[in-house]
Design an enzyme around this catalytic site. Structure first.
Site, short mmCIF file in Angstrom:
data_model
loop_
_atom_site.label_atom_id
_atom_site.label_comp_id
_atom_site.label_asym_id
_atom_site.label_seq_id
_atom_site.Cartn_x
_atom_site.Cartn_y
_atom_site.Cartn_z
N LYS A 181 0.84 -1.22 0.00
CA LYS A 181 0.00 0.00 0.00
C LYS A 181 0.86 1.25 0.00
O LYS A 181 0.46 2.31 -0.48
CB LYS A 181 -0.99 -0.02 1.17
CG LYS A 181 -0.38 -0.05 2.59
CD LYS A 181 -0.04 1.28 3.18
CE LYS A 181 0.70 1.17 4.48
NZ LYS A 181 1.12 2.45 5.05
N THR A 238 -3.58 5.51 3.76
CA THR A 238 -2.28 6.04 3.34
C THR A 238 -2.38 6.84 2.04
O THR A 238 -1.60 7.76 1.82
CB THR A 238 -1.26 4.88 3.22
OG1 THR A 238 -1.38 4.04 4.37
CG2 THR A 238 0.16 5.38 3.16
#
Ligand SMILES: NC(=O)c1ccc[n+]([C@@H]2O[C@H](COP(=O)([O-])OP(=O)(O)OC[C@H]3O[C@@H](n4cnc5c(N)ncnc54)[C@H](O)[C@@H]3O)[C@@H](O)[C@H]2O)c1
Ligand SMILES: O=P(O)(O)OC[C@H](O)CO
Length: 316
Positions: A181, A238
């Site tokens: 990610k 994120t």
């Protein structure tokens, strides 16, 4: 008792969280300022260390505990563990880092298993900013441990009033979600920094998630893990928050602004590591390749986006 090894933002936040329940030892390479001021001014300013935390630079003291949370950056994990291998023998080691090793392509659970084979290895991962945990804001994480009984014990030990922990035995899935990610977050930051817009970001997040799933399938991870906190959950956080250092590096790349090179940005090394694995195994990872190009300066954001848009049309 639990000890936290690593006096950065995340190690300090975890120690603050655990100190609600019991005494905690927080080991840091340079503990003096934190011990004296009862605050990690360098990495987690504004969060007072509760009395229940003992800050030390004495690793032997910290390693006496059975459960050791290791919060050093992933690229330092192997060297750190190997450097103290005798002391770690037979312990329960929980890696609190996210990434894939540049030299081997391994994630944190594999690094622990290879360096300290006698240890019980686990990973703590998922969507959380250190500052949120330290301030006692509600957070949910994933604890992955291949041995379910040990995982259940860790789940109990690490859960606090504000930090809810789910568990899984799929260590491969949990370590890959947290690692990959960050690469997608760099891509999203770059797109936003270059002014390409929120629709572009949504496309990158979705197609980045497809790359994460592809890579995880190659490593025989459970697809359900990727859809959980450690994958989809952390991807969402994120890629959308300026609290993220990976996203901020992307913003700097996209806008051509400076970025402090001393910042821990796990996605940079992980992008290169993933790209190498992808090339070697003929995995289609165009966003990862584009991020690698941005990082090594061989691509700018507009040409990276053009190369993604101009690929042959395909089914979703
Ligand atoms: N900061 C967050 O919000 C957050 C949240 C979840 C997970 N994480 C993960 O936690 C890990 C650590 O990140 P951080 O935010 O604490 O970074 P940080 O830069 O704040 O701290 C890193 C710490 O590791 C120490 N360190 C580095 N190499 C070392 C070595 N060889 N031996 C001993 N200590 C060493 C440094 O001295 C520093 O104290 C990363 O993998 C990150 O992805 C961070
Ligand atoms: O600041 P980042 O980009 O390392 O992100 C921190 C955490 O991994 C978010 O879950």
């Amino acid at each position: 008792m639990v000890s936290v090894l690593g006096g950065g933002a995340f190690g300090t936040a975890l120690a603050i969280s655990l100190a609600q329940k019991s005494p905690v030892i927080l080991w840091a390479r340079a503990p003096e300022d934190m011990a004296q001021n009862r605050e990690n001014k360098a990495r987690l300013p504004g969060c007072e260390l509760p009395e229940a935390i003992t800050v030390t630079g004495d690793l032997a003291l910290a390693i006496k505990d059975d459960i050791l949370l290791v919060a050093v950056p992933l690229q330092s994990l192997r060297g750190f563990l190997a450097g103290h291998a005798d002391a770690f023998t037979g312990k329960t080691i929980v890696a609190c880092c996210k990434g894939i090793e540049l030299s081997t392509g391994a994630g944190p659970a594999t690094v622990i298993a290879e360096t300290i084979p006698s240890a019980t290895s686990a990973i703590l991962t998922g969507p959380s900013f250190a500052a949120d945990i330290a301030r006692g804001l509600p957070t949910a994480l994933t604890l992955a441990c291949a041995e379910d009984a040990a995982g259940a014990r860790l789940q109990q030990a690490l859960t606090t009033a504000n930090l809810r922990i789910y568990r899984t035995t799929d260590t491969a899935g949990a370590e890959l979600g947290g690692a990959l990610k960050n690469v997608v977050a760099i891509a999203c930051g770059a797109a936003m920094g270059a002014g390409l817009g929120e629709s572009a970001r949504a496309a990158l997040m979705t197609r980045g998630f497809a790359e994460m799933q592809r890579f995880a399938a190659h490593r025989h991870a459970d697809p359900a893990t990727l859809s959980g906190l450690s994958g989809f959950g952390d991807l969402t956080l994120t890629c959308t928050s300026q609290q993220s250092r990976n996203y901020r590096l992307g913003l700097a790349l996209g806008s051509g602004s400076d970025f402090d090179a001393s910042t821990t940005v796990e996605g940079a090394a992980t992008a290169r590591a993933m790209h190498e694995v992808a090339v070697k195994n003929a995995l289609e990872m165009p966003i990862t390749a584009a991020v690698t190009g941005l990082l090594d300066g061989s691509l700018d954001v507009k040409s990276a986006m053009a190369s993604l848009l101009n690929r042959p049309l395909k089914e979703e």
